[in-house]
Motif scaffolding. Structure first.
Motif, PDB file in Angstrom:
ATOM      1  N   TYR A  60       7.262 -15.107  -1.759  1.00 44.03           N
ATOM      2  CA  TYR A  60       6.374 -15.020  -0.600  1.00 44.03           C
ATOM      3  C   TYR A  60       7.078 -15.477   0.679  1.00 44.03           C
ATOM      4  N   GLU A  61       8.044 -16.354   0.552  1.00 48.31           N
ATOM      5  CA  GLU A  61       8.758 -16.851   1.723  1.00 48.31           C
ATOM      6  C   GLU A  61       9.988 -16.016   2.066  1.00 48.31           C
ATOM      7  N   SER A  62      10.292 -14.989   1.264  1.00 43.33           N
ATOM      8  CA  SER A  62      11.498 -14.198   1.492  1.00 43.33           C
ATOM      9  C   SER A  62      11.329 -13.279   2.701  1.00 43.33           C
ATOM     10  N   ASP A  63      12.439 -12.762   3.196  1.00 39.87           N
ATOM     11  CA  ASP A  63      12.420 -11.871   4.350  1.00 39.87           C
ATOM     12  C   ASP A  63      11.976 -10.455   3.986  1.00 39.87           C
ATOM     13  N   SER A  64      11.945 -10.145   2.713  1.00 35.37           N
ATOM     14  CA  SER A  64      11.571  -8.803   2.267  1.00 35.37           C
ATOM     15  C   SER A  64      10.047  -8.670   2.207  1.00 35.37           C
ATOM     16  N   LEU A 115       8.799  -7.844  -1.348  1.00 36.37           N
ATOM     17  CA  LEU A 115       8.698  -8.990  -2.247  1.00 36.37           C
ATOM     18  C   LEU A 115       7.497  -9.862  -1.894  1.00 36.37           C
ATOM     19  N   ARG A 116       7.237 -10.033  -0.592  1.00 35.21           N
ATOM     20  CA  ARG A 116       6.086 -10.837  -0.190  1.00 35.21           C
ATOM     21  C   ARG A 116       4.784 -10.183  -0.654  1.00 35.21           C
ATOM     22  N   ASP A 117       4.683  -8.878  -0.461  1.00 37.15           N
ATOM     23  CA  ASP A 117       3.475  -8.171  -0.891  1.00 37.15           C
ATOM     24  C   ASP A 117       3.310  -8.211  -2.402  1.00 37.15           C
ATOM     25  N   PHE A 118       4.428  -8.087  -3.110  1.00 40.80           N
ATOM     26  CA  PHE A 118       4.342  -8.156  -4.571  1.00 40.80           C
ATOM     27  C   PHE A 118       3.817  -9.511  -5.016  1.00 40.80           C
ATOM     28  N   ALA A 119       4.394 -10.599  -4.484  1.00 42.66           N
ATOM     29  CA  ALA A 119       3.964 -11.942  -4.881  1.00 42.66           C
ATOM     30  C   ALA A 119       2.492 -12.173  -4.561  1.00 42.66           C
ATOM     31  N   LEU A 120       2.065 -11.761  -3.368  1.00 47.83           N
ATOM     32  CA  LEU A 120       0.694 -12.003  -2.941  1.00 47.83           C
ATOM     33  C   LEU A 120      -0.301 -11.190  -3.768  1.00 47.83           C
ATOM     34  N   HIS A 121      -0.060  -9.891  -3.897  1.00 48.23           N
ATOM     35  CA  HIS A 121      -1.035  -9.028  -4.560  1.00 48.23           C
ATOM     36  C   HIS A 121      -0.997  -9.173  -6.080  1.00 48.23           C
ATOM     37  N   ALA A 122       0.167  -9.471  -6.639  1.00 47.71           N
ATOM     38  CA  ALA A 122       0.244  -9.684  -8.085  1.00 47.71           C
ATOM     39  C   ALA A 122      -0.585 -10.893  -8.486  1.00 47.71           C
ATOM     40  N   TYR A 123      -0.515 -11.961  -7.668  1.00 48.32           N
ATOM     41  CA  TYR A 123      -1.299 -13.162  -7.969  1.00 48.32           C
ATOM     42  C   TYR A 123      -2.766 -12.989  -7.587  1.00 48.32           C
ATOM     43  N   GLU A 165       2.490 -34.713   4.774  1.00 49.29           N
ATOM     44  CA  GLU A 165       2.474 -33.547   5.648  1.00 49.29           C
ATOM     45  C   GLU A 165       2.718 -32.276   4.853  1.00 49.29           C
ATOM     46  N   PHE A 166       2.061 -31.220   5.285  1.00 50.48           N
ATOM     47  CA  PHE A 166       2.250 -29.916   4.666  1.00 50.48           C
ATOM     48  C   PHE A 166       3.284 -29.125   5.454  1.00 50.48           C
ATOM     49  N   SER A 167       4.147 -28.412   4.749  1.00 51.88           N
ATOM     50  CA  SER A 167       5.108 -27.533   5.417  1.00 51.88           C
ATOM     51  C   SER A 167       5.184 -26.233   4.643  1.00 51.88           C
ATOM     52  N   GLY A 168       5.165 -25.130   5.363  1.00 47.29           N
ATOM     53  CA  GLY A 168       5.229 -23.818   4.731  1.00 47.29           C
ATOM     54  C   GLY A 168       5.575 -22.748   5.736  1.00 47.29           C
ATOM     55  N   THR A 169       5.702 -21.530   5.242  1.00 43.49           N
ATOM     56  CA  THR A 169       6.075 -20.392   6.086  1.00 43.49           C
ATOM     57  C   THR A 169       4.877 -19.463   6.223  1.00 43.49           C
ATOM     58  N   ALA A 170       4.445 -19.247   7.451  1.00 39.84           N
ATOM     59  CA  ALA A 170       3.338 -18.322   7.726  1.00 39.84           C
ATOM     60  C   ALA A 170       3.891 -17.031   8.285  1.00 39.84           C
ATOM     61  N   TRP A 171       3.241 -15.923   7.933  1.00 40.57           N
ATOM     62  CA  TRP A 171       3.687 -14.600   8.381  1.00 40.57           C
ATOM     63  C   TRP A 171       2.608 -13.973   9.264  1.00 40.57           C
ATOM     64  N   HIS A 172       3.028 -13.565  10.452  1.00 44.18           N
ATOM     65  CA  HIS A 172       2.123 -12.896  11.390  1.00 44.18           C
ATOM     66  C   HIS A 172       2.830 -11.649  11.896  1.00 44.18           C
TER      67      HIS A 172
END
Length: 413
Positions: free
Chosen positions: A234-238, A241-249, A178-185
């Motif tokens: 990417y899973e942090s509340d900030s 930080l999420r934008d940095f992780a996503l756009h840097a990669y 099973e896959f488990s992760g955090t999605a942001w909407h």
């Protein structure tokens, strides 16, 4: 440390041997085979060195034998004293650091071109039988889920499965199927768990093998793998930080983001080349001086200083590349690209980490050397040995003696 110290120790030992031979010959009522060289009563260290070097030339004393010149205790004290002193850099040291810096500058300034060439060559491996086998073995694994909230070319940073810092979580998901992760909407996090559609795995060893094969097949793709630990960001509340992780990669284009290939592997090669060049230079230099490539503590300290200077130069150049990229976009008026997180790929993180470690080593070397007792200077030694003949009492006795002699002579008249 200057070689004249060892020459002076050897010469003074030979001169003392001459004195002993002369005394022995006199006591035996024999004529001495050696003659003593007369030197000024007081000499500065430079004058002593000049006198001794001239004497060595006349006597043909070419070898320096510290084992004969010093006792075991003196030898140990001398070696400990040598460890206290920092070797001064020569002109060739500066040239070596500059040459290594040029190599590092070329690797850093053209990192995007080098990364593009390697990326193109790695793409040719995808058609090979080995990589095809890895891809087949890694199919239908939970870690490759790309449903709503987890798709796109940057999907590997959105979960733990492709994060090299979280292998235990990846293996757990593969074993559980099973896959488990955090999605942001709209800034709200939701935990997503998906199962019943993935390949079954029977044991932890098989899960680890499938994970390794899957990651090896992914690492040679243009997007490679995200920097270890980025999934935590990417899973942090900030949101920052999420934008940095996503756009840097994600990067400005496919494969141009900050990933394992261009963020760790290639910069680490620059660090490795820098280390090899500096260490090779130091060992060859010591071999030319001493006939052995083995480094004593002063030369190890010099090696660490040269390594620190070289890696600092490479680190500064890489940060300069980041600044140049940002400045170029600002000048062009493209402020969105100027602040894009993917520019961090040009910063040589391994070199920065290596520089920090070397700085700590150099500071430790200096601290350790400071704890070694200092030796007295030549002028202090001369002053101490001459003190009995510089006392006011001695002068007074000599004056009194001269006055008594004059009185006695006057009475005789």
């Amino acid at each position: 440390m200057s070689e004249d110290i060892e020459r002076n120790l050897d010469t003074q030992s030979r001169r003392l041997g001459d004195i002993e031979n002369l005394i022995r010959a006199t006591l035996d009522d024999q004529e001495s085979a050696v003659s003593l060289e007369h030197s000024p009563r007081y000499q500065t260290y430079d004058e002593l060195t000049t006198f001794n070097d001239d004497l060595r030339g006349r006597r043909d004393w070419t070898d320096v034998d510290l084992d004969a010149a010093l006792s075991e205790a003196q030898r140990q004290a001398f070696e400990l004293w040598q460890q206290k002193h920092r070797l001064t850099w020569s002109a060739s040291d500066l040239v070596a650091v500059g040459a290594v810096g040029v190599v590092g500058m070329m690797c850093t300034w053209f990192d995007a071109s080098i990364d593009g060439s390697i990326r193109d060559r790695l793409a040719l491996l995808k058609s090979s039988g080995i990589v095809s086998g890895w891809e087949k073995a890694g199919k239908r694994l939970p870690i490759d889920y790309m449903g709503p909230g987890f798709g796109g070319r940057a999907h590997r940073v959105k979960g733990a499965g492709h994060d090299l810092a979280r292998p235990i979580e990846a293996i757990r998901q593969i074993m559980a199927g099973e896959f488990s992760g955090t999605a942001w909407h709209t800034g709200v996090a939701s935990r997503v768990v998906v199962g019943d559609k993935f390949q079954d795995v029977d044991s932890a060893s098989e899960a680890a093998l499938r994970l390794a094969q899957h990651l090896l097949a992914d690492v040679i793709t243009p997007m490679s793998l995200p920097i270890p630990g980025m999934s935590f960001l990417y899973e942090s509340d900030s949101k920052a930080l999420r934008d940095f992780a996503l756009h840097a990669y994600n990067g400005l284009s496919a494969g141009s983001g900050w990933n394992v290939r261009n963020g760790i592997a290639l910069p680490a090669m620059t660090v490795l080349v820098t280390d090899i060049l500096v260490r090779t230079y130091v060992h060859l230099d010591v071999y030319q001086q001493t006939g052995t490539a083995r480094l004593d503590l002063p030369h190890k300290r010099r090696r660490n200083e040269l390594l620190l200077a070289s890696h600092s130069l490479v680190s500064a150049i890489s940060l300069g590349k980041v600044a140049a990229q940002i400045t170029a976009h600002c000048v062009a008026g493209n402020y969105v690209r100027a602040v894009h997180p993917s520019h961090i790929r040009h910063a040589n993180i391994p070199a920065l980490l290596r520089t920090g470690a070397l700085a700590s080593t150099v500071v430790h070397d200096a601290y350790r050397a400071s704890k070694i007792p200092s030796a007295r200077s030549w002028d202090e030694l001369v002053t101490d040995t001459a003190q009995p003949w510089q006392l006011d009492l001695v002068d007074g006795i000599e004056r009194l003696g001269r006055s008594e002699v004059l009185t006695a002579l006057a009475s005789l008249d």
